[in-house]
Design a protein around this motif. Structure first.
Motif, mmCIF file in Angstrom:
data_model
loop_
_atom_site.group_PDB
_atom_site.id
_atom_site.type_symbol
_atom_site.label_atom_id
_atom_site.label_comp_id
_atom_site.label_asym_id
_atom_site.label_seq_id
_atom_site.Cartn_x
_atom_site.Cartn_y
_atom_site.Cartn_z
ATOM 1 N N UNK A 89 -29.505 56.198 31.352
ATOM 2 C CA UNK A 89 -28.586 57.279 31.025
ATOM 3 C C UNK A 89 -29.305 58.609 31.131
ATOM 4 N N UNK A 90 -28.679 59.551 31.824
ATOM 5 C CA UNK A 90 -29.278 60.860 32.035
ATOM 6 C C UNK A 90 -28.558 61.921 31.241
ATOM 7 N N UNK A 91 -29.330 62.835 30.633
ATOM 8 C CA UNK A 91 -28.720 63.929 29.901
ATOM 9 C C UNK A 91 -27.939 64.852 30.825
ATOM 10 N N UNK A 92 -28.222 64.780 32.144
ATOM 11 C CA UNK A 92 -27.489 65.606 33.093
ATOM 12 C C UNK A 92 -26.037 65.157 33.131
ATOM 13 N N UNK A 93 -25.808 63.854 32.944
ATOM 14 C CA UNK A 93 -24.454 63.316 32.969
ATOM 15 C C UNK A 93 -23.626 63.936 31.855
ATOM 16 N N UNK A 94 -24.165 63.978 30.683
ATOM 17 C CA UNK A 94 -23.384 64.470 29.549
ATOM 18 C C UNK A 94 -24.307 64.851 28.395
ATOM 19 N N UNK A 95 -24.305 66.112 28.027
ATOM 20 C CA UNK A 95 -25.097 66.573 26.883
ATOM 21 C C UNK A 95 -24.238 66.433 25.637
ATOM 22 N N UNK B 265 -17.395 55.214 35.968
ATOM 23 C CA UNK B 265 -18.699 55.880 36.027
ATOM 24 C C UNK B 265 -19.459 55.706 34.713
ATOM 25 N N UNK B 266 -18.724 55.723 33.599
ATOM 26 C CA UNK B 266 -19.358 55.563 32.289
ATOM 27 C C UNK B 266 -19.981 54.182 32.136
ATOM 28 N N UNK B 267 -19.358 53.190 32.754
ATOM 29 C CA UNK B 267 -19.878 51.821 32.655
ATOM 30 C C UNK B 267 -21.305 51.734 33.192
ATOM 31 N N UNK B 268 -21.622 52.585 34.162
ATOM 32 C CA UNK B 268 -22.966 52.597 34.730
ATOM 33 C C UNK B 268 -24.012 53.166 33.800
ATOM 34 N N UNK B 269 -23.574 53.781 32.711
ATOM 35 C CA UNK B 269 -24.500 54.361 31.733
ATOM 36 C C UNK B 269 -24.733 53.452 30.527
ATOM 37 N N UNK B 270 -24.072 52.297 30.533
ATOM 38 C CA UNK B 270 -24.188 51.401 29.380
ATOM 39 C C UNK B 270 -25.653 51.088 29.084
ATOM 40 N N UNK B 271 -26.051 51.287 27.859
ATOM 41 C CA UNK B 271 -27.433 51.122 27.434
ATOM 42 C C UNK B 271 -27.777 49.636 27.279
ATOM 43 N N UNK C 140 -17.484 56.720 25.153
ATOM 44 C CA UNK C 140 -18.904 56.529 25.470
ATOM 45 C C UNK C 140 -19.459 57.582 26.435
ATOM 46 N N UNK C 141 -18.741 57.841 27.535
ATOM 47 C CA UNK C 141 -19.184 58.854 28.499
ATOM 48 C C UNK C 141 -20.568 58.575 29.043
ATOM 49 N N UNK D 20 -28.994 47.205 25.230
ATOM 50 C CA UNK D 20 -29.286 47.017 23.814
ATOM 51 C C UNK D 20 -28.372 45.905 23.304
ATOM 52 N N UNK D 21 -28.949 44.900 22.677
ATOM 53 C CA UNK D 21 -28.169 43.755 22.211
ATOM 54 C C UNK D 21 -27.144 44.140 21.145
ATOM 55 N N UNK D 22 -27.332 45.293 20.532
ATOM 56 C CA UNK D 22 -26.399 45.734 19.482
ATOM 57 C C UNK D 22 -25.188 46.462 20.053
ATOM 58 N N UNK D 23 -25.223 46.761 21.361
ATOM 59 C CA UNK D 23 -24.153 47.517 22.013
ATOM 60 C C UNK D 23 -23.186 46.587 22.736
ATOM 61 N N UNK D 24 -21.894 46.787 22.475
ATOM 62 C CA UNK D 24 -20.833 46.065 23.163
ATOM 63 C C UNK D 24 -19.999 47.110 23.905
ATOM 64 N N UNK D 25 -20.163 47.161 25.236
ATOM 65 C CA UNK D 25 -19.439 48.164 26.023
ATOM 66 C C UNK D 25 -18.105 47.581 26.473
ATOM 67 N N UNK D 26 -17.039 48.325 26.236
ATOM 68 C CA UNK D 26 -15.683 47.861 26.537
ATOM 69 C C UNK D 26 -15.021 48.886 27.458
#
Length: 301
Positions: free
Chosen positions: A1-7, A58-64, A31-32, A66-72
């Motif tokens: 994830x890049x800060x350029x994508x979204x601050x 596009x946001x799906x490509x930023x999914x971190x 999520x963004x 981390x086992x604690x994160x569930x991206x939907x």
């Protein structure tokens, strides 16, 4: 994830507002670029869970990772359905950063901005059937008028609508540049950019059914937040801010205040910040997206 994508806007204030503990279950409804989500994860322990929603591919490509994160990858209006799918009935905090990410504005081909020449699209979910071109070219006069009046709060909406209908009768309006040319002819010269922003905002809200989604999301949050849990929302325009303000004050979408026999306000929420939180001058200078941001925080009673 890049800060350029979204601050992330009001990052510190948002995280503090959630009042997180190590084992908290949290929803990031927007999520963004993952800016707020990464900070939420830093505040959680190994037993914490973060359910992150975003309908933009596009946001799906930023999914971190981390086992604690569930991206939907769905609109946050379906938050209750998907939490139930994961066996979750209530969470400790729900966060939403409403509106369009800086990435979506800066990607020319998305059609969100009048700064670029692009197809008139504006879909956050590019699988959706209705885009901005369809709204502009197929809505009848009355329906188009309501879009600009309600979602853009445009004072001369009738003139704008008539001008658009006349223009589309000559040739379909397919690009942001063509829409900009037509709208500019109706804009007061002193506020042309603001006027164009209102026109594009109105179409974007209609295309993405943003107000309907927000209403469903807010009502769902009422059931999903545990007593003592927090609802934390960043808004960017008066329509969504008014709705969130009324909901947090009253617990209903109309903002109707109920009182008991003794005159005490009966609301499922307690306002944490009675005065809205706005970014500092320094943050606004560093992040243009933050200039119209307002942060509201409420605790479930």
């Amino acid at each position: 994830m890049s800060d350029i994508y979204h601050i992330p806007v009001l990052a510190k204030e948002s995280i503090e507002g959630m009042n997180l503990h190590a084992n908290a279950s949290v929803v990031d409804a927007t999520f963004g670029g993952g800016g707020h989500s990464s900070l939420i994860l830093e505040s959680l322990g190994s037993g914490g869970r973060l359910f992150a929603f975003d309908q933009d591919e596009d946001a799906a490509g930023n999914a971190l990772k981390d086992d604690r994160l569930f991206f939907i990858r769905h609109n946050f209006r379906y938050v209750k359905n998907f939490l139930h799918y994961y066996g979750v009935n209530q969470v400790d905090s729900i966060f939403a950063d409403l509106g369009v990410s800086s990435h979506e504005f800066d990607e020319a081909d998305r059609g969100f901005s009048f700064r670029f020449d692009a197809a008139l699209d504006m879909r956050m979910n590019r699988d959706a059937e209705i885009d901005a071109a369809k709204v502009v070219n197929s809505y009848d006069e009355e329906r188009l008028l309501q879009v600009f009046k309600m979602f853009g709060e445009i004072k001369n909406a009738r003139k704008l609508t008539a001008t658009l209908i006349k223009a589309r009768s000559v040739a379909p309006i397919k690009t942001t540049t063509r829409l900009k040319e037509i709208a500019s002819a109706c804009a007061p010269k002193a506020i042309e950019n603001k006027y164009l922003a209102q026109v594009f905002q109105a179409l974007r809200i209609e295309v993405n059914a943003e107000m309907e989604a927000l209403r469903e999301f807010l009502l769902a949050s009422l059931d999903l937040i545990k007593p003592g849990g927090r609802l934390v929302i960043l808004t960017y325009h008066s329509l969504e801010d008014r709705l969130c303000k009324n909901f947090m004050r009253s617990g209903n979408l109309e903002g109707k205040i109920e009182k008991d026999f003794y005159g005490n306000v009966q609301s499922p929420f307690r306002l944490i910040n009675r005065k809205v939180i706005v970014p500092s001058a320094e943050e606004q200078k560093q992040n243009s997206r933050s200039r119209s941001a307002k942060l509201r925080i409420a605790e479930k009673i």
